[in-house]
Design an enzyme around this catalytic site. Structure first.
Site, PDB file in Angstrom:
ATOM      1  N   LEU A 193      99.052  46.448 -54.470  1.00 21.66           N
ATOM      2  CA  LEU A 193      99.265  45.573 -53.152  1.00 21.66           C
ATOM      3  C   LEU A 193      97.939  45.742 -52.850  1.00 21.66           C
ATOM      4  CD1 LEU A 193     102.873  46.437 -51.976  1.00 21.66           C
ATOM      5  CD2 LEU A 193     102.191  44.273 -52.581  1.00 21.66           C
ATOM      6  N   ASN A 248      91.711  50.791 -59.850  1.00 19.57           N
ATOM      7  CA  ASN A 248      91.350  50.974 -58.885  1.00 19.57           C
ATOM      8  C   ASN A 248      89.903  51.373 -59.387  1.00 19.57           C
ATOM      9  OD1 ASN A 248      93.343  50.077 -56.981  1.00 19.57           O
ATOM     10  ND2 ASN A 248      94.704  51.803 -57.231  1.00 19.57           N
ATOM     11  N   ALA A 292      78.163  45.270 -51.118  1.00 18.37           N
ATOM     12  CA  ALA A 292      77.497  46.881 -50.843  1.00 18.37           C
ATOM     13  C   ALA A 292      77.353  47.248 -48.979  1.00 18.37           C
ATOM     14  CB  ALA A 292      75.429  47.321 -50.865  1.00 18.37           C
ATOM     15  N   GLY A 297      87.363  53.620 -49.068  1.00 23.27           N
ATOM     16  CA  GLY A 297      88.340  54.212 -47.997  1.00 23.27           C
ATOM     17  C   GLY A 297      89.663  53.815 -49.066  1.00 23.27           C
ATOM     18  N   CYS A 300      93.997  54.683 -52.023  1.00 23.62           N
ATOM     19  CA  CYS A 300      94.438  54.269 -53.594  1.00 23.62           C
ATOM     20  C   CYS A 300      93.127  54.841 -53.731  1.00 23.62           C
ATOM     21  CB  CYS A 300      95.018  52.929 -54.083  1.00 23.62           C
ATOM     22  SG  CYS A 300      96.308  53.015 -53.535  1.00 23.62           S
TER      23      CYS A 300
HETATM   24  C1  UDX Z   1     102.255  54.131 -51.300  1.00 25.17           C
HETATM   25  C2  UDX Z   1     102.809  55.662 -52.827  1.00 25.17           C
HETATM   26  O1  UDX Z   1     103.573  55.515 -52.619  1.00 25.17           O
HETATM   27  C3  UDX Z   1     101.672  55.635 -53.194  1.00 25.17           C
HETATM   28  O2  UDX Z   1     101.867  56.558 -54.783  1.00 25.17           O
HETATM   29  C4  UDX Z   1      99.855  55.038 -53.699  1.00 25.17           C
HETATM   30  O3  UDX Z   1      99.269  55.858 -54.169  1.00 25.17           O
HETATM   31  C5  UDX Z   1      99.959  54.011 -52.328  1.00 25.17           C
HETATM   32  O4  UDX Z   1     100.567  52.998 -51.581  1.00 25.17           O
HETATM   33  P1  UDX Z   1     101.802  54.476 -49.068  1.00 25.17           P
HETATM   34  O5  UDX Z   1     103.589  53.124 -48.488  1.00 25.17           O
HETATM   35  O6  UDX Z   1     100.885  53.521 -48.554  1.00 25.17           O
HETATM   36  O7  UDX Z   1     102.093  54.762 -50.474  1.00 25.17           O
HETATM   37  O8  UDX Z   1     102.713  55.767 -48.294  1.00 25.17           O
HETATM   38  P2  UDX Z   1     103.049  55.740 -46.767  1.00 25.17           P
HETATM   39  O9  UDX Z   1     102.306  54.249 -45.413  1.00 25.17           O
HETATM   40  O10 UDX Z   1     102.543  56.688 -46.170  1.00 25.17           O
HETATM   41  O11 UDX Z   1     104.314  56.102 -46.780  1.00 25.17           O
HETATM   42  C6  UDX Z   1     105.133  56.692 -47.351  1.00 25.17           C
HETATM   43  C7  UDX Z   1     106.525  56.709 -46.773  1.00 25.17           C
HETATM   44  O12 UDX Z   1     107.301  57.454 -47.507  1.00 25.17           O
HETATM   45  C8  UDX Z   1     106.616  56.945 -45.134  1.00 25.17           C
HETATM   46  O13 UDX Z   1     106.788  56.444 -44.840  1.00 25.17           O
HETATM   47  C9  UDX Z   1     106.850  58.524 -45.400  1.00 25.17           C
HETATM   48  O14 UDX Z   1     107.460  59.246 -43.947  1.00 25.17           O
HETATM   49  C10 UDX Z   1     107.910  58.652 -47.063  1.00 25.17           C
HETATM   50  N1  UDX Z   1     108.209  60.066 -47.372  1.00 25.17           N
HETATM   51  C11 UDX Z   1     107.029  61.097 -47.435  1.00 25.17           C
HETATM   52  C12 UDX Z   1     109.150  60.065 -47.594  1.00 25.17           C
HETATM   53  O15 UDX Z   1     110.699  59.383 -46.687  1.00 25.17           O
HETATM   54  N2  UDX Z   1     110.285  61.206 -48.222  1.00 25.17           N
HETATM   55  C13 UDX Z   1     108.732  62.368 -48.624  1.00 25.17           C
HETATM   56  O16 UDX Z   1     109.057  63.111 -48.892  1.00 25.17           O
HETATM   57  C14 UDX Z   1     107.313  61.962 -48.352  1.00 25.17           C
HETATM   58  C1  UDX Z   2      93.553  48.389 -53.692  1.00 24.86           C
HETATM   59  C2  UDX Z   2      93.242  47.884 -54.749  1.00 24.86           C
HETATM   60  O1  UDX Z   2      92.300  46.836 -54.120  1.00 24.86           O
HETATM   61  C3  UDX Z   2      95.154  47.380 -54.801  1.00 24.86           C
HETATM   62  O2  UDX Z   2      94.990  46.698 -55.970  1.00 24.86           O
HETATM   63  C4  UDX Z   2      95.420  48.541 -55.239  1.00 24.86           C
HETATM   64  O3  UDX Z   2      96.732  48.588 -55.292  1.00 24.86           O
HETATM   65  C5  UDX Z   2      95.505  49.680 -53.906  1.00 24.86           C
HETATM   66  O4  UDX Z   2      94.246  50.253 -53.740  1.00 24.86           O
HETATM   67  P1  UDX Z   2      93.113  48.454 -50.880  1.00 24.86           P
HETATM   68  O5  UDX Z   2      93.051  50.226 -50.678  1.00 24.86           O
HETATM   69  O6  UDX Z   2      94.175  47.873 -49.209  1.00 24.86           O
HETATM   70  O7  UDX Z   2      93.612  48.363 -52.192  1.00 24.86           O
HETATM   71  O8  UDX Z   2      91.907  48.603 -50.331  1.00 24.86           O
HETATM   72  P2  UDX Z   2      90.174  47.246 -51.155  1.00 24.86           P
HETATM   73  O9  UDX Z   2      90.712  45.575 -50.400  1.00 24.86           O
HETATM   74  O10 UDX Z   2      90.254  47.834 -52.570  1.00 24.86           O
HETATM   75  O11 UDX Z   2      89.531  48.018 -50.544  1.00 24.86           O
HETATM   76  C6  UDX Z   2      89.073  49.377 -51.201  1.00 24.86           C
HETATM   77  C7  UDX Z   2      87.458  49.775 -50.285  1.00 24.86           C
HETATM   78  O12 UDX Z   2      86.664  49.360 -50.266  1.00 24.86           O
HETATM   79  C8  UDX Z   2      88.061  49.906 -49.167  1.00 24.86           C
HETATM   80  O13 UDX Z   2      87.452  50.876 -47.891  1.00 24.86           O
HETATM   81  C9  UDX Z   2      87.055  48.430 -48.541  1.00 24.86           C
HETATM   82  O14 UDX Z   2      86.361  48.744 -46.948  1.00 24.86           O
HETATM   83  C10 UDX Z   2      85.806  49.253 -49.735  1.00 24.86           C
HETATM   84  N1  UDX Z   2      85.019  47.481 -50.243  1.00 24.86           N
HETATM   85  C11 UDX Z   2      85.605  47.202 -50.604  1.00 24.86           C
HETATM   86  C12 UDX Z   2      83.873  47.634 -50.612  1.00 24.86           C
HETATM   87  O15 UDX Z   2      83.267  48.198 -49.579  1.00 24.86           O
HETATM   88  N2  UDX Z   2      83.264  47.043 -51.081  1.00 24.86           N
HETATM   89  C13 UDX Z   2      83.836  45.788 -51.456  1.00 24.86           C
HETATM   90  O16 UDX Z   2      83.557  44.757 -52.258  1.00 24.86           O
HETATM   91  C14 UDX Z   2      85.238  45.757 -51.646  1.00 24.86           C
END
Ligand code: UDX
Ligand code: UDX
Length: 477
Positions: A193, A248, A292, A297, A300
């Site tokens: 996602l 990624n 570019a 950031g 992921c």
């Molecule tokens: C997810 C993935 O699971 C991570 O490994 C992947 O690389 C990026 O996406 P994400 O959903 O983005 O993480 O994280 P976040 O939005 O911070 O939500 C995690 C939730 O888990 C938080 O609400 C936190 O409170 C909860 N949590 C954390 C638990 O319920 N149990 C824990 O032990 C730690």
């Molecule tokens: C990414 C992957 O796209 C998604 O498939 C995975 O599951 C989670 O990590 P996301 O972290 O939401 O998703 O961001 P993404 O849209 O990939 O962008 C990542 C970073 O790259 C952002 O900081 C964005 O500004 C930067 N970016 C993206 C660039 O600098 N140039 C680009 O052409 C595209």
């Protein structure tokens, strides 16, 4: 799981209690709808989700929409309370509405009780964070805690654990060993996602990857998604876990490649945007992730490239590629600071407006945000930093948060556009220049036309987009 009769996707559907009524569009027959309602046998699975964050809530609302019954559990009680009211605690377009629908038709419940969530679960989807540690390995403590909760609270027949969290590769097998002693099978099912378009990604996945040692468990997980049209790859857990890191890392490599090209373009007076457009027209390269700018950031890309580098080192495989991707990415921030140091003759005491704080436009997520890194560095260097971001309410020492882009840039010596929010591309550069005290503009996301910016008197720099004036033909400059 009951055998079901799946209506075609183009049919409308309406949830009534735990049942679902389907009808053909424009057939004009309410009777037909009720007839179908009486005969449809819905394939409802009971799913528990651990971790109600970006990935967990999207899956809770998405699985509910596919007809499943979902209970999401989170250790953060405030988040649970907000989610129960239908308030999503982060910015994700459309998710609030989808979650509210799930709560209203009782397909989604949110709880802080593991006992309640896991009581009847046939599947437990784990979506807890696995952040990077300084050496590039992933911290899997939350994951282990989630597995332990499953082991402790699950009832017979044991559920299938579906792991969505990015894991240290091989954890699938290690965890499987721990849980399998209790008869619990673990399937790896990485998510792809992208924040800001997570719902679209959920309903239109490019692929569904399932890593299972037990084929029957893998097939049952695949069945959860059967109303979606996407290729399903069932493989072993290690390959599935690597598939996420590899995807990624490849996206990050494309971005760093574009940024390396931008450096060359700057030197030679070429235009990186036109250059990457020519690349993107080659279907073998494709258009995505070639912009570019300030670099990548988010939760992921940075951590997955570090994890790939770590795995490559551990496997005595070439790790330099991944190390270079990270190094190029970090240099992009340094370039901005260096540019400002030169153009402003130092940043101490200079008023600098930074537009954007989140790691990309369309999200309020600050994790590993390049914009935030630039803001912190400027503040640490003694600059008077004013920031504006459409969705982030951030509080940083020594940084003033402005209520709008124009109020942030008023009186600024320099403006840095650090996040690609659509509203920033629409800024009137003439008004921006008039509001500023100085005239330095760093276009960190390639949003503006360099010629237009210079026309209104701005001292423009965009990565690979005319940092150096193009040589006049025939001047040899
Ligand atoms: C997810 C993935 O699971 C991570 O490994 C992947 O690389 C990026 O996406 P994400 O959903 O983005 O993480 O994280 P976040 O939005 O911070 O939500 C995690 C939730 O888990 C938080 O609400 C936190 O409170 C909860 N949590 C954390 C638990 O319920 N149990 C824990 O032990 C730690
Ligand atoms: C990414 C992957 O796209 C998604 O498939 C995975 O599951 C989670 O990590 P996301 O972290 O939401 O998703 O961001 P993404 O849209 O990939 O962008 C990542 C970073 O790259 C952002 O900081 C964005 O500004 C930067 N970016 C993206 C660039 O600098 N140039 C680009 O052409 C595209």
């Amino acid at each position: 799981m009951a055998q079901k009769l799946v209506p075609p996707r183009r049919w409308g559907s309406l949830a009534i209690g735990s049942e679902r009524c389907h009808w053909r569009p424009c057939d004009g027959s309410g009777l037909r709808a009720f007839t179908y309602f009486a005969t449809v046998a819905e394939d409802v699975s009971k799913i528990a989700i651990i971790g109600a964050g970006h990935v967990g809530v999207t899956h809770a609302a998405g699985f509910a929409e596919l007809g499943h019954s979902v209970a999401a559990v989170d250790i953060n009680k405030q988040r649970v309370a907000a989610l129960r009211r239908g308030e999503v605690w982060f910015h994700e377009p459309g998710l609030q509405e989808l979650l509210t629908r799930g709560l209203r038709n009782r397909r989604v419940t949110i709880t802080s009780s593991f006992v309640t969530a896991l009581r009847n679960a046939e599947f437990v989807v784990v979506c807890v964070p696995t952040p990077s540690t300084p050496d590039g390995t992933l911290d899997d403590s939350a994951l282990r805690a989630a597995f332990e909760a499953v082991r402790r609270h699950s009832k017979s027949p044991p559920p299938i654990v579906v792991n969505k969290s990015t894991v240290p590769v091989g954890t699938g097998d290690a965890a499987a060993e721990i849980l399998e002693q209790s008869g619990i099978r673990v399937v790896s099912n990485p998510e792809f996602l992208s924040e800001g378009k997570a719902i679209d990604d959920f309903f239109h996945p490019t692929r569904i990857v399932i890593g299972a040692r037990d084929h029957e468990a893998g097939s049952r997980v695949a069945a959860l998604y059967e109303r979606l049209e996407a290729p399903v790859i069932i493989t072993d857990p290690v390959t599935a876990e690597l598939a996420k890191l590899a995807a990624n890392s490849f996206l990050a490599t494309k971005i760093s490649f574009a940024n390396a090209l931008a450096r060359v373009a700057d030197h030679l007076g070429a235009d990186v945007e036109e250059l990457t457009r020519t690349l993107s027209l080659d279907p073998r390269i494709g258009p995505g992730h070639l912009r570019a700018g300030l670099g990548f950031g988010g939760s992921c890309l940075p951590k997955d490239v570090l994890a790939m580098e770590h795995l490559a080192r551990r496997s005595s495989a070439p790790y330099e590629l991944f190390a270079a991707v990270t190094a190029i990415n970090r240099e992009q921030r340094t370039l901005v600071i260096d540019h400002l140091m030169v153009r402003l003759d130092g940043v101490r005491g200079k008023r600098i407006a930074v537009l954007g704080a989140s790691f990309k436009g369309g999200t309020d997520d600050l994790r590993e945000s390049p914009a935030l890194a630039v803001i912190s560095e400027l503040a640490a260097g003694g600059a008077d930093v004013r920031i504006y971001d459409p969705s982030v309410r951030v509080q940083l020492e020594g940084v003033l948060v402005s209520p709008s882009a124009m109020s942030a840039v008023r009186g600024a010596d320099a403006v840095v556009v650090a996040t690609d929010w659509p509203e920033f591309s629409k800024l009137d550069l003439g008004r921006l220049r008039a509001a500023m005290r100085g005239r330095v503009l760093v276009d960190g996301r390639g949003l503006y036309d360099a010629a237009r910016a210079r026309e209104v008197g701005l001292d423009y720099y965009g990565f690979g987009r005319g940092g150096r004036q193009r040589p006049e033909p025939g001047t040899g400059a």
